[in-house]
Design a protein around this motif. Structure first.
Motif, PDB file in Angstrom:
ATOM      1  N   ILE A  75      -3.215  -5.878 -25.558  1.00  0.00           N
ATOM      2  CA  ILE A  75      -2.821  -7.271 -25.788  1.00  0.00           C
ATOM      3  C   ILE A  75      -2.203  -7.497 -27.163  1.00  0.00           C
ATOM      4  O   ILE A  75      -1.839  -8.631 -27.505  1.00  0.00           O
ATOM      5  CB  ILE A  75      -4.034  -8.221 -25.636  1.00  0.00           C
ATOM      6  N   THR A  76      -2.040  -6.450 -27.947  1.00  0.00           N
ATOM      7  CA  THR A  76      -1.658  -6.625 -29.355  1.00  0.00           C
ATOM      8  C   THR A  76      -0.328  -7.341 -29.521  1.00  0.00           C
ATOM      9  O   THR A  76      -0.142  -8.112 -30.469  1.00  0.00           O
ATOM     10  CB  THR A  76      -1.605  -5.271 -30.074  1.00  0.00           C
ATOM     11  N   SER A  77       0.625  -7.101 -28.642  1.00  0.00           N
ATOM     12  CA  SER A  77       1.937  -7.740 -28.788  1.00  0.00           C
ATOM     13  C   SER A  77       2.262  -8.686 -27.637  1.00  0.00           C
ATOM     14  O   SER A  77       3.402  -9.120 -27.493  1.00  0.00           O
ATOM     15  CB  SER A  77       3.029  -6.663 -28.893  1.00  0.00           C
ATOM     16  N   GLN A  78       1.261  -9.013 -26.848  1.00  0.00           N
ATOM     17  CA  GLN A  78       1.507  -9.866 -25.690  1.00  0.00           C
ATOM     18  C   GLN A  78       1.603 -11.342 -26.069  1.00  0.00           C
ATOM     19  O   GLN A  78       0.929 -11.812 -26.985  1.00  0.00           O
ATOM     20  CB  GLN A  78       0.388  -9.713 -24.652  1.00  0.00           C
ATOM     21  N   LYS A  79       2.426 -12.053 -25.317  1.00  0.00           N
ATOM     22  CA  LYS A  79       2.484 -13.505 -25.390  1.00  0.00           C
ATOM     23  C   LYS A  79       1.714 -14.012 -24.174  1.00  0.00           C
ATOM     24  O   LYS A  79       2.137 -13.819 -23.031  1.00  0.00           O
ATOM     25  CB  LYS A  79       3.933 -13.983 -25.365  1.00  0.00           C
ATOM     26  N   ILE A  80       0.569 -14.646 -24.425  1.00  0.00           N
ATOM     27  CA  ILE A  80      -0.387 -14.962 -23.361  1.00  0.00           C
ATOM     28  C   ILE A  80      -0.468 -16.472 -23.163  1.00  0.00           C
ATOM     29  O   ILE A  80      -0.558 -17.239 -24.122  1.00  0.00           O
ATOM     30  CB  ILE A  80      -1.774 -14.400 -23.712  1.00  0.00           C
ATOM     31  N   LEU A  81      -0.476 -16.885 -21.896  1.00  0.00           N
ATOM     32  CA  LEU A  81      -0.636 -18.296 -21.535  1.00  0.00           C
ATOM     33  C   LEU A  81      -1.868 -18.438 -20.647  1.00  0.00           C
ATOM     34  O   LEU A  81      -1.994 -17.736 -19.640  1.00  0.00           O
ATOM     35  CB  LEU A  81       0.589 -18.804 -20.787  1.00  0.00           C
ATOM     36  N   ILE A  82      -2.771 -19.340 -21.024  1.00  0.00           N
ATOM     37  CA  ILE A  82      -3.944 -19.625 -20.203  1.00  0.00           C
ATOM     38  C   ILE A  82      -3.853 -21.078 -19.741  1.00  0.00           C
ATOM     39  O   ILE A  82      -3.884 -22.007 -20.552  1.00  0.00           O
ATOM     40  CB  ILE A  82      -5.257 -19.397 -20.961  1.00  0.00           C
ATOM     41  N   ALA A  96      -5.697 -11.552 -30.516  1.00  0.00           N
ATOM     42  CA  ALA A  96      -4.578 -12.006 -29.696  1.00  0.00           C
ATOM     43  C   ALA A  96      -4.162 -13.423 -30.056  1.00  0.00           C
ATOM     44  O   ALA A  96      -4.971 -14.228 -30.522  1.00  0.00           O
ATOM     45  CB  ALA A  96      -4.967 -11.948 -28.217  1.00  0.00           C
ATOM     46  N   LYS A  97      -2.899 -13.718 -29.821  1.00  0.00           N
ATOM     47  CA  LYS A  97      -2.387 -15.074 -29.983  1.00  0.00           C
ATOM     48  C   LYS A  97      -2.132 -15.664 -28.599  1.00  0.00           C
ATOM     49  O   LYS A  97      -1.402 -15.084 -27.796  1.00  0.00           O
ATOM     50  CB  LYS A  97      -1.109 -15.070 -30.825  1.00  0.00           C
ATOM     51  N   VAL A  98      -2.739 -16.815 -28.360  1.00  0.00           N
ATOM     52  CA  VAL A  98      -2.755 -17.383 -27.015  1.00  0.00           C
ATOM     53  C   VAL A  98      -2.289 -18.828 -27.041  1.00  0.00           C
ATOM     54  O   VAL A  98      -2.658 -19.592 -27.938  1.00  0.00           O
ATOM     55  CB  VAL A  98      -4.180 -17.322 -26.418  1.00  0.00           C
ATOM     56  N   THR A  99      -1.503 -19.204 -26.040  1.00  0.00           N
ATOM     57  CA  THR A  99      -1.166 -20.602 -25.804  1.00  0.00           C
ATOM     58  C   THR A  99      -2.063 -21.113 -24.687  1.00  0.00           C
ATOM     59  O   THR A  99      -2.160 -20.490 -23.622  1.00  0.00           O
ATOM     60  CB  THR A  99       0.306 -20.765 -25.403  1.00  0.00           C
ATOM     61  N   ALA A 100      -2.734 -22.221 -24.928  1.00  0.00           N
ATOM     62  CA  ALA A 100      -3.650 -22.803 -23.950  1.00  0.00           C
ATOM     63  C   ALA A 100      -3.048 -24.074 -23.376  1.00  0.00           C
ATOM     64  O   ALA A 100      -2.464 -24.883 -24.093  1.00  0.00           O
ATOM     65  CB  ALA A 100      -4.994 -23.118 -24.598  1.00  0.00           C
ATOM     66  N   VAL A 101      -3.195 -24.255 -22.068  1.00  0.00           N
ATOM     67  CA  VAL A 101      -2.779 -25.485 -21.402  1.00  0.00           C
ATOM     68  C   VAL A 101      -4.034 -26.254 -21.025  1.00  0.00           C
ATOM     69  O   VAL A 101      -4.875 -25.757 -20.278  1.00  0.00           O
ATOM     70  CB  VAL A 101      -1.934 -25.195 -20.148  1.00  0.00           C
ATOM     71  N   ILE A 127      -0.805 -26.750 -25.238  1.00  0.00           N
ATOM     72  CA  ILE A 127       0.113 -27.617 -24.505  1.00  0.00           C
ATOM     73  C   ILE A 127      -0.708 -28.623 -23.717  1.00  0.00           C
ATOM     74  O   ILE A 127      -1.572 -28.240 -22.925  1.00  0.00           O
ATOM     75  CB  ILE A 127       1.009 -26.805 -23.545  1.00  0.00           C
ATOM     76  N   ASP A 128      -0.473 -29.891 -23.935  1.00  0.00           N
ATOM     77  CA  ASP A 128      -1.159 -30.961 -23.208  1.00  0.00           C
ATOM     78  C   ASP A 128      -0.403 -31.193 -21.902  1.00  0.00           C
ATOM     79  O   ASP A 128       0.733 -31.685 -21.911  1.00  0.00           O
ATOM     80  CB  ASP A 128      -1.171 -32.231 -24.063  1.00  0.00           C
ATOM     81  N   TYR A 129      -1.019 -30.833 -20.773  1.00  0.00           N
ATOM     82  CA  TYR A 129      -0.298 -30.908 -19.504  1.00  0.00           C
ATOM     83  C   TYR A 129      -0.016 -32.348 -19.067  1.00  0.00           C
ATOM     84  O   TYR A 129       0.832 -32.580 -18.191  1.00  0.00           O
ATOM     85  CB  TYR A 129      -1.043 -30.149 -18.403  1.00  0.00           C
ATOM     86  N   THR A 130      -0.689 -33.319 -19.679  1.00  0.00           N
ATOM     87  CA  THR A 130      -0.402 -34.716 -19.338  1.00  0.00           C
ATOM     88  C   THR A 130       0.889 -35.192 -20.006  1.00  0.00           C
ATOM     89  O   THR A 130       1.427 -36.242 -19.636  1.00  0.00           O
ATOM     90  CB  THR A 130      -1.564 -35.647 -19.756  1.00  0.00           C
ATOM     91  N   LYS A 131       1.385 -34.418 -20.973  1.00  0.00           N
ATOM     92  CA  LYS A 131       2.607 -34.800 -21.693  1.00  0.00           C
ATOM     93  C   LYS A 131       3.757 -33.819 -21.492  1.00  0.00           C
ATOM     94  O   LYS A 131       4.917 -34.186 -21.603  1.00  0.00           O
ATOM     95  CB  LYS A 131       2.305 -34.918 -23.190  1.00  0.00           C
ATOM     96  N   THR A 132       3.413 -32.559 -21.211  1.00  0.00           N
ATOM     97  CA  THR A 132       4.438 -31.515 -21.105  1.00  0.00           C
ATOM     98  C   THR A 132       4.207 -30.673 -19.866  1.00  0.00           C
ATOM     99  O   THR A 132       3.083 -30.230 -19.604  1.00  0.00           O
ATOM    100  CB  THR A 132       4.408 -30.594 -22.343  1.00  0.00           C
ATOM    101  N   ASN A 133       5.265 -30.451 -19.104  1.00  0.00           N
ATOM    102  CA  ASN A 133       5.210 -29.562 -17.949  1.00  0.00           C
ATOM    103  C   ASN A 133       5.453 -28.139 -18.429  1.00  0.00           C
ATOM    104  O   ASN A 133       6.555 -27.809 -18.860  1.00  0.00           O
ATOM    105  CB  ASN A 133       6.257 -29.965 -16.908  1.00  0.00           C
ATOM    106  N   VAL A 134       4.418 -27.316 -18.376  1.00  0.00           N
ATOM    107  CA  VAL A 134       4.527 -25.957 -18.907  1.00  0.00           C
ATOM    108  C   VAL A 134       5.598 -25.146 -18.186  1.00  0.00           C
ATOM    109  O   VAL A 134       6.185 -24.217 -18.750  1.00  0.00           O
ATOM    110  CB  VAL A 134       3.149 -25.238 -18.832  1.00  0.00           C
ATOM    111  N   LEU A 135       5.906 -25.497 -16.942  1.00  0.00           N
ATOM    112  CA  LEU A 135       6.907 -24.763 -16.173  1.00  0.00           C
ATOM    113  C   LEU A 135       8.330 -25.049 -16.641  1.00  0.00           C
ATOM    114  O   LEU A 135       9.255 -24.313 -16.293  1.00  0.00           O
ATOM    115  CB  LEU A 135       6.770 -25.089 -14.681  1.00  0.00           C
ATOM    116  N   SER A 136       8.514 -26.095 -17.400  1.00  0.00           N
ATOM    117  CA  SER A 136       9.853 -26.426 -17.907  1.00  0.00           C
ATOM    118  C   SER A 136       9.880 -26.429 -19.424  1.00  0.00           C
ATOM    119  O   SER A 136      10.650 -27.159 -20.042  1.00  0.00           O
ATOM    120  CB  SER A 136      10.291 -27.799 -17.373  1.00  0.00           C
TER     121      SER A 136
END
Length: 313
Positions: A143-150, A170-175, A193-202
């Motif tokens: 995971i050392t160089s991974q860009k991770i989304l949870i 690890a560096k992680v982006t959380a939704v 990322i606050d899913y009530t304000k931002t659509n993570v898919l876009s």
């Protein structure tokens, strides 16, 4: 003893409090007087009949998988545990058994001594989601160089996974929701990322690993935010997704892997080490035993951070 059972599939209103005999011990089992047991999404998936291929349709059924308490008795072949020990553990087969009772008889290899610095509700929160989090780490590889989304990172699973990833650098982006953002940051998310304000898919970002703890995105949608050889981890698969993901992965570079985990000493040692190193266990709400219906209604509604636990009075 008092126990929670259900005699047909359905919502939380099918749960009943009944009297049952205290379990008889087998030679390799430990009898635990239950102090607390936690609620996991699989509890209501089984209860609603969504997992009948694995759970079967024989009734009555219990609920609850992981628990904490004190050892009441040990089988003739059990070593290392004795009456009075403070412990936590997990039933062997969550599809067929349950911990929602005053006493539970469990194979001794699935019972561990409770750390003194955590409560019974905290200890009961460890096995299921903790093991799933460690299993997810195994599937992620380096995971050392991974860009991770949870996605859905502020629940019990996310609580363990974020902290384990943080302990490994690890560096992680959380939704999460806006309410869960504070916990996600505390547990180790690099950004939220606050899913009530931002659509993570876009959101115009691509990830090496996408972990969908919410169960609401799915592989087909997640593909658009995955790198060419990325990994999608699914901890809440439908039964058909288990074999189909294996077959389809043979033909695609963006892999879909389900997380199937079984608590064991191998995983518990990792989790206890993490607790010793400062891993936090957030229990969002503790319900009393006679509030079991309200507890399951609350847990199924969602929108909270951490774990929900039922405690014996």
């Amino acid at each position: 003893m008092k126990a929670i059972v259900y005699k047909k599939f359905g919502d939380s209103d099918v749960l009943q409090l009944v009297e049952q005999p205290i379990p008889t011990l087998k030679a390799d089992q430990v009898l635990v007087r239950v102090k607390a047991f936690s609620i996991n999404p699989m509890d209501w998936k089984i209860r609603k009949g969504e997992m009948t291929l694995m759970s079967g349709s024989a009734f009555p059924k219990h609920t609850g998988t992981d628990f904490s308490g004190t050892v009441e008795a040990t089988g003739s072949s059990v070593n290392g545990l004795k009456k009075g020990d403070k412990v936590f553990g997990v039933v062997k087969n969550m599809m067929k058994e349950g911990a929602s009772a005053e006493y539970v008889a469990v194979t001794s290899s699935l019972v561990w001594k409770k750390p003194e610095n955590i409560s019974y509700p905290q200890a009961a929160s460890i096995p299921v989601v903790g093991t799933a989090a460690v299993t997810a780490l195994e599937k992620m590889g380096d995971i050392t160089s991974q860009k991770i989304l949870i996605i859905g990172a502020s629940g019990g699973f996310g609580m363990f996974l974020l902290q384990l990833l943080k302990q490994r650098g690890a560096k992680v982006t959380a939704v999460t929701s806006s309410q869960g953002a504070e916990y996600a940051k505390k547990w180790g998310a690099h950004s939220v990322i606050d899913y009530t304000k931002t659509n993570v898919l876009s959101n115009n970002a691509l990830y090496d690993t996408v972990i969908d703890l919410s169960g609401k995105i799915g592989y087909d949608k997640a593909k658009q935010i995955m790198k060419a050889k990325a990994l999608y981890l699914n901890p809440t698969p439908k039964p058909i997704e288990i074999p189909m993901s294996l077959l389809k992965n043979l033909l695609r570079s963006k892999k879909h892997r389900v997380i199937l985990s079984n608590p064991s000493t191998k995983y518990t040692d990792v989790l206890l080490g993490a607790v010793k190193n400062g891993l936090l266990i957030e229990v969002n709400k503790v319900f009393q035993f006679d509030q079991f219906r309200e507890a399951y209604q609350y847990a199924e509604h969602g929108g909270y951070s951490g774990k929900v636990v039922i405690q014996m009075t």
